[in-house]
Design a protein around this motif. Structure first.
Motif, PDB file in Angstrom:
ATOM      1  N   ILE A  44       0.647  -1.252   0.115  1.00 34.42           N
ATOM      2  CA  ILE A  44       0.011  -0.184   0.159  1.00 34.42           C
ATOM      3  C   ILE A  44       0.797   1.024   0.014  1.00 34.42           C
ATOM      4  CG2 ILE A  44      -1.965  -1.060   1.086  1.00 34.42           C
ATOM      5  CD1 ILE A  44      -0.905   0.577   3.712  1.00 34.42           C
ATOM      6  N   VAL A  45       2.308   1.046  -0.140  1.00 31.12           N
ATOM      7  CA  VAL A  45       3.109   2.191  -0.102  1.00 31.12           C
ATOM      8  C   VAL A  45       3.635   2.367  -1.413  1.00 31.12           C
ATOM      9  CG1 VAL A  45       5.191   3.305   0.840  1.00 31.12           C
ATOM     10  CG2 VAL A  45       3.652   1.809   2.005  1.00 31.12           C
ATOM     11  N   PRO A  46       3.492   3.565  -2.221  1.00 34.89           N
ATOM     12  CA  PRO A  46       3.729   3.948  -3.502  1.00 34.89           C
ATOM     13  C   PRO A  46       5.207   3.945  -3.675  1.00 34.89           C
ATOM     14  CG  PRO A  46       1.934   5.558  -2.812  1.00 34.89           C
ATOM     15  CD  PRO A  46       2.444   4.743  -1.702  1.00 34.89           C
ATOM     16  N   THR A  47       5.750   4.018  -4.830  1.00 33.80           N
ATOM     17  CA  THR A  47       7.072   4.058  -5.059  1.00 33.80           C
ATOM     18  C   THR A  47       7.510   5.652  -4.405  1.00 33.80           C
ATOM     19  OG1 THR A  47       6.761   5.044  -7.302  1.00 33.80           O
ATOM     20  CG2 THR A  47       7.133   2.764  -7.096  1.00 33.80           C
ATOM     21  N   VAL A  48       8.891   5.862  -4.377  1.00 36.81           N
ATOM     22  CA  VAL A  48       9.299   7.024  -3.913  1.00 36.81           C
ATOM     23  C   VAL A  48       9.215   8.308  -4.671  1.00 36.81           C
ATOM     24  CG1 VAL A  48      11.514   8.294  -2.961  1.00 36.81           C
ATOM     25  CG2 VAL A  48      11.154   5.993  -2.068  1.00 36.81           C
ATOM     26  N   ARG A  49       8.606   9.503  -4.405  1.00 40.31           N
ATOM     27  CA  ARG A  49       8.486  10.573  -5.091  1.00 40.31           C
ATOM     28  C   ARG A  49       9.780  11.222  -5.015  1.00 40.31           C
ATOM     29  NH1 ARG A  49       4.614   7.511  -7.149  1.00 40.31           N
ATOM     30  NH2 ARG A  49       2.459   7.928  -6.113  1.00 40.31           N
ATOM     31  N   ASN A  50       9.815  12.640  -6.103  1.00 40.15           N
ATOM     32  CA  ASN A  50      10.928  13.391  -5.889  1.00 40.15           C
ATOM     33  C   ASN A  50      10.285  14.891  -6.042  1.00 40.15           C
ATOM     34  OD1 ASN A  50      13.405  14.776  -6.285  1.00 40.15           O
ATOM     35  ND2 ASN A  50      13.965  13.460  -7.953  1.00 40.15           N
ATOM     36  N   GLN A  51      10.387  15.812  -5.028  1.00 43.34           N
ATOM     37  CA  GLN A  51      10.063  17.089  -4.947  1.00 43.34           C
ATOM     38  C   GLN A  51      11.010  17.683  -5.639  1.00 43.34           C
ATOM     39  OE1 GLN A  51      10.844  17.110  -0.405  1.00 43.34           O
ATOM     40  NE2 GLN A  51      11.369  19.301  -1.068  1.00 43.34           N
ATOM     41  N   GLY A  52      12.165  17.667  -5.951  1.00 50.37           N
ATOM     42  CA  GLY A  52      13.058  18.491  -6.904  1.00 50.37           C
ATOM     43  C   GLY A  52      13.403  19.687  -5.857  1.00 50.37           C
ATOM     44  N   SER A  53      13.767  20.749  -6.323  1.00 49.51           N
ATOM     45  CA  SER A  53      14.341  21.763  -5.791  1.00 49.51           C
ATOM     46  C   SER A  53      13.295  22.786  -5.128  1.00 49.51           C
ATOM     47  CB  SER A  53      15.213  22.590  -6.755  1.00 49.51           C
ATOM     48  OG  SER A  53      14.454  22.919  -8.084  1.00 49.51           O
ATOM     49  N   CYS A  54      12.058  22.228  -5.137  1.00 49.69           N
ATOM     50  CA  CYS A  54      10.896  23.224  -4.696  1.00 49.69           C
ATOM     51  C   CYS A  54      10.643  22.710  -3.272  1.00 49.69           C
ATOM     52  CB  CYS A  54       9.569  22.798  -5.507  1.00 49.69           C
ATOM     53  SG  CYS A  54       7.907  23.467  -4.851  1.00 49.69           S
ATOM     54  N   GLY A  55      10.474  23.472  -2.432  1.00 51.33           N
ATOM     55  CA  GLY A  55      10.119  23.350  -0.983  1.00 51.33           C
ATOM     56  C   GLY A  55       8.920  22.981  -0.666  1.00 51.33           C
ATOM     57  N   SER A  56       8.442  21.817  -1.374  1.00 51.30           N
ATOM     58  CA  SER A  56       7.133  21.364  -1.267  1.00 51.30           C
ATOM     59  C   SER A  56       7.009  19.973  -0.313  1.00 51.30           C
ATOM     60  CB  SER A  56       6.458  21.111  -2.743  1.00 51.30           C
ATOM     61  OG  SER A  56       7.267  20.197  -3.380  1.00 51.30           O
ATOM     62  N   CYS A  57       7.736  19.742   0.439  1.00 46.60           N
ATOM     63  CA  CYS A  57       7.712  18.572   1.100  1.00 46.60           C
ATOM     64  C   CYS A  57       6.494  18.370   1.735  1.00 46.60           C
ATOM     65  CB  CYS A  57       8.705  18.422   2.187  1.00 46.60           C
ATOM     66  SG  CYS A  57       9.001  19.748   3.108  1.00 46.60           S
ATOM     67  N   TRP A  58       5.691  19.401   2.294  1.00 46.04           N
ATOM     68  CA  TRP A  58       4.595  19.426   2.875  1.00 46.04           C
ATOM     69  C   TRP A  58       3.350  18.831   2.125  1.00 46.04           C
ATOM     70  CZ3 TRP A  58       0.665  22.477   0.418  1.00 46.04           C
ATOM     71  CH2 TRP A  58       1.306  23.369  -0.417  1.00 46.04           C
ATOM     72  N   SER A  59       3.439  19.078   0.799  1.00 44.53           N
ATOM     73  CA  SER A  59       2.460  18.533  -0.157  1.00 44.53           C
ATOM     74  C   SER A  59       2.793  17.019  -0.466  1.00 44.53           C
ATOM     75  CB  SER A  59       2.451  19.360  -1.453  1.00 44.53           C
ATOM     76  OG  SER A  59       3.594  19.058  -2.163  1.00 44.53           O
ATOM     77  N   PHE A  60       3.897  16.664  -0.448  1.00 39.84           N
ATOM     78  CA  PHE A  60       4.440  15.053  -0.656  1.00 39.84           C
ATOM     79  C   PHE A  60       3.906  14.518   0.728  1.00 39.84           C
ATOM     80  CE2 PHE A  60       6.531  16.986  -3.972  1.00 39.84           C
ATOM     81  CZ  PHE A  60       6.757  16.108  -5.038  1.00 39.84           C
ATOM     82  N   GLY A  61       4.303  14.909   1.705  1.00 39.85           N
ATOM     83  CA  GLY A  61       3.676  14.209   3.095  1.00 39.85           C
ATOM     84  C   GLY A  61       2.157  14.072   3.213  1.00 39.85           C
ATOM     85  N   THR A  62       1.495  15.223   2.692  1.00 38.65           N
ATOM     86  CA  THR A  62       0.071  15.103   2.802  1.00 38.65           C
ATOM     87  C   THR A  62      -0.493  14.055   1.747  1.00 38.65           C
ATOM     88  OG1 THR A  62       0.082  17.353   3.568  1.00 38.65           O
ATOM     89  CG2 THR A  62      -2.013  16.622   2.111  1.00 38.65           C
ATOM     90  N   VAL A  63      -0.135  14.123   0.685  1.00 38.13           N
ATOM     91  CA  VAL A  63      -0.662  13.503  -0.507  1.00 38.13           C
ATOM     92  C   VAL A  63      -0.091  11.964  -0.336  1.00 38.13           C
ATOM     93  CG1 VAL A  63      -0.311  12.642  -3.051  1.00 38.13           C
ATOM     94  CG2 VAL A  63      -0.719  15.195  -2.461  1.00 38.13           C
ATOM     95  N   GLY A  64       1.182  11.463  -0.019  1.00 44.21           N
ATOM     96  CA  GLY A  64       1.702  10.281   0.299  1.00 44.21           C
ATOM     97  C   GLY A  64       0.716   9.386   1.205  1.00 44.21           C
TER      98      GLY A  64
END
Length: 703
Positions: free
Chosen positions: A273-293
């Motif tokens: 149930i865990v997707p493959t690892v994502r990559n936020q790149g140089s954008c400080g968007s970790c908050w969106s990746f944590g929320t969506v993940g």
């Protein structure tokens, strides 16, 4: 392979084409799709003696002509700063925009961090500084950086003549929140006198071969002891605007017996149930990746597909000003809050809003196929630290959870093969937040005492994108939250007989929630055409302060701006008058800018915002809403400004009352403020003082 592929290519198309080419026109570059465009003739600047700089921005575009047409509505804005530019075709769809100036470091900072520019740290970058060395005094570099993206500045010893790095770099976070930038400080020591050169690169240590797309060269005539290339206007996140948990909802975390029944180890990856690892790149968007993940995992855990949901939707369409410069946990947009220009609530598919590692835009309504059925922090606030047992209970009960961690250079350098236990909490000395990066915890191991941490820096970092981090290290787990999703039940219709009952009077009204705005956005929805935050605690001019407390609503303040605050309320017959305090400041003539009150989208009150109606301080305004007594309505206080001179409308202490305020609505004539009117009120000008007029908004800096 990364689940969010081709980030750099997308950043070229979105960041460099849109922002870079906008700047190209703003600098006044003219020409056709030829190899070179003519250099712009700019006003003769006041140069800093012997100082010069050159900034090259590489980007991709389908055609030069098409990019010019796309940005043709923009007017030159940087010519007045003495910046010249030249456009060069590099072959294929690749272009280079070169900007030059000679007015000092402050000019460089204003260009690098202009809202029109693709961010200076929006990808791999190179910095070269040439200067004579007349003494062995150190030179301190203060550079914009973002540890939470995996990027940092590094000295290139082989290309740095006459200088060597002294000690380790330090990082100073500029704001509380997840993904916020920091100022990286590097100290360089001269080896000897003579000609000196410093070469630095901004990149991820675990992705050293990324091609730099930004190249800055500075030449000085004299040795400098400090060079500051940080953002002069950093964004500050209002931590009160973050997600609040579901008050009153039973929290099963507290109902599960601690220890005993929990396994000694758990890894939700083995359940598929865990997707493959994502990559936020140089954008400080970790908050969106944590929320969506964790929503992706919650959908799969509940029997739905393991789908790919959009982080870019949260970055581009949130209403809180969160961006590539940071944000907070954003579950509310998947649960009960509409995003910008949206008609439905919930997550968006990656296929419908793909990730670009830029702020992007949100101009259309998207399909929202998945909506959370519940969510909660496992402790009262996003900035509180739960116990290890509570975090494990949440993971065991709900699946992967999202949480914060304090990231420093040791975290960045993690390559796996061991349990990470370096405590870097001193990197995050915030008064509320003690973390700067949002991650996902997918499991634990009691035998060795670690969490299984899923990062958003792609599979090249750590252990294929994961880290084993020791319990209680670097505040890992602060602000832990869980989410749930359930397949929507089919609609069921129950037909009941109609019963009419004669009530003596309508039910009492619910009143205005958070009418003094001291709880931020609680109870309110705000909107601005230009994306300004409305409920704020800082104003311009400085003489404007909130009527009570620290916060007020700031409407208007920009050309061609529609802005409003809105709330669902019930109007009672016992309190049918809308009463609020307002401060009008304008240099415009009457008939162009207006203030309004709307009920259910219909205008019930309108008045001019103009010099003639300037209030010179706080006065009351009231509107009779007795026609809506007993009804639940959408109440909106709004301003609209025209294309030229604009006006400001400040609003505070909104309430529903039994009668109109004594001073009544302000129409046409500014009130006379005598001592009895102003006594005890903050932010009111003294009698005879010139009223403040139009001011330019400077709130959260657009990217």
């Amino acid at each position: 392979m990364n689940a969010k592929p081709n980030i750099q290519m997308r950043k070229f198309l979105y960041g460099f084409v849109l922002a870079g080419m906008m700047l190209f026109l703003c600098l006044g570059v003219s020409g056709s799709p030829a190899a070179h465009a003519q250099e712009v003739e700019t006003p003769e600047p006041t140069s800093a003696a012997g100082f010069s700089w050159e900034y090259q921005l590489d980007f991709s575009a389908s055609s030069l002509l098409g990019a010019k047409q796309q940005a043709s509505s923009l007017t030159p804005s940087l010519n007045s700063q003495g910046v010249a530019s030249e456009l060069q075709a590099l072959g294929g769809s690749n272009y280079r925009l070169t900007m030059t100036g000679n007015q000092g470091v402050e000019q460089v900072r204003q260009v690098l961090f202009s809202p029109l520019m693709a961010g200076f740290i929006g990808g791999a970058a190179e910095l070269e500084v040439n200067m004579p060395v007349g003494s062995l005094l150190d030179t301190t570099f203060k550079l914009e950086s973002n540890l939470t993206t995996g990027y940092r500045w590094e000295v290139v010893p082989s290309e740095s003549a006459g200088f060597a790095q002294a000690g380790e770099p330090t990082f100073t976070t500029q704001s509380s929140g997840y993904g916020v930038p920091s100022v990286q400080t590097l100290v360089l020591q001269p080896k000897n006198v003579g000609d000196g050169k410093v070469k630095l690169v901004y990149r991820r240590p675990f992705e050293p071969n990324e091609t730099a797309t930004r190249h800055l060269r500075i030449t000085l005539a004299a040795q400098a002891t400090e060079i500051d290339l940080s953002d002069p206007n950093p964004m500050v996140i209002d931590t009160r605007a973050g997600s609040s948990d579901l008050a009153g909802t039973p929290n099963p975390i507290d109902e599960i017996p601690l220890k005993g029944e929990l396994p000694a180890s758990l890894d939700w990856r083995s359940a598929g149930i865990v997707p493959t690892v994502r990559n936020q790149g140089s954008c400080g968007s970790c908050w969106s990746f944590g929320t969506v993940g964790i929503m992706e995992s919650a959908v799969a855990k509940a029997g739905g597909p393991l789908t790919d949901l959009s982080e870019q939707f949260l970055v581009s369409c949130n209403m809180d000003g969160w961006s590539c410069d940071g944000g907070l946990t954003a579950h509310k947009y998947h649960y009960d809050t509409l995003g910008q220009n949206q008609t439905a609530i919930g997550a968006v598919l990656e296929a419908d809003k793909s990730y670009t590692a830029t702020n992007g835009s949100c101009t259309e309504a998207y399909n929202h196929p998945y909506q959370l059925s519940g969510w909660q922090f496992i402790v009262p606030n996003e900035w509180d630290m739960p116990t290890v047992d509570k975090i494990k209970n949440a993971i065991y009960t709900y699946g992967p959870v999202t949480a914060g961690v304090c990231v420093g250079d040791a975290f960045q350098a993690y390559t796996g093969g061991s349990i990470f236990s370096t405590n870097e909490s001193e990197q995050c000395p915030g008064s509320y937040f003690h973390v700067n990066h949002q991650i996902i915890l997918v499991g634990w191991n009691d035998a060795d005492g670690y969490w299984i941490l899923r990062n958003s820096w792609g599979p090249s970092w750590g252990e294929s994108g994961y880290m084993r981090i020791a319990y209680n290290t670097s505040h890992v787990g602060e602000g832990t939250s869980w989410v749930t999703w359930a397949e929507p039940a089919p609609a069921t219709y129950i037909y009941l007989p109609l019963v009419l009952r004669d009530f003596a009077s309508p039910p009492p009204g619910d009143g205005i929630v958070n009418g003094d705005f001291e709880s931020g956005l609680t109870g309110w929805t705000e909107y601005s055409t230009h994306g300004w935050p409305i409920i704020v605690n800082s104003f311009s001019p400085n003489s404007v302060t909130a009527h009570s407390g620290s916060y007020a609503a700031w409407l208007g303040g920009s050309n061609d701006e529609i802005s409003y605050i809105q709330q669902q309320v019930t109007i009672s017959s016992g309190a049918p008058y809308l009463v609020y305090w307002q401060w009008i400041g304008s240099d415009d003539v009457c008939g162009s800018d207006i203030g309004e009150v709307l009920v259910n989208g219909s205008v019930v009150d309108v008045y001019n915002l103009c010099t003639e109606n300037n209030t010179g301080g706080w006065v009351t305004h009231s509107v009779d809403l007795s026609a809506y007594a007993g009804q639940s309505v959408t109440l909106q206080i709004r301003s609209e400004t025209g294309p030229s001179i604009y006006s400001n409308l400040f609003v505070d202490d909104v309430s529903l009352q039994a009668s109109a305020a004594a001073s009544g609505p302000i129409h046409g004539v500014a009130p006379s403020l005598d001592a009895s009117t102003t006594q005890g009120k903050t932010g009111i000008l003294a009698q005879g003082e010139k009223p403040q007029g139009v001011v330019e908004k400077r709130r959260i800096k657009p990217r």
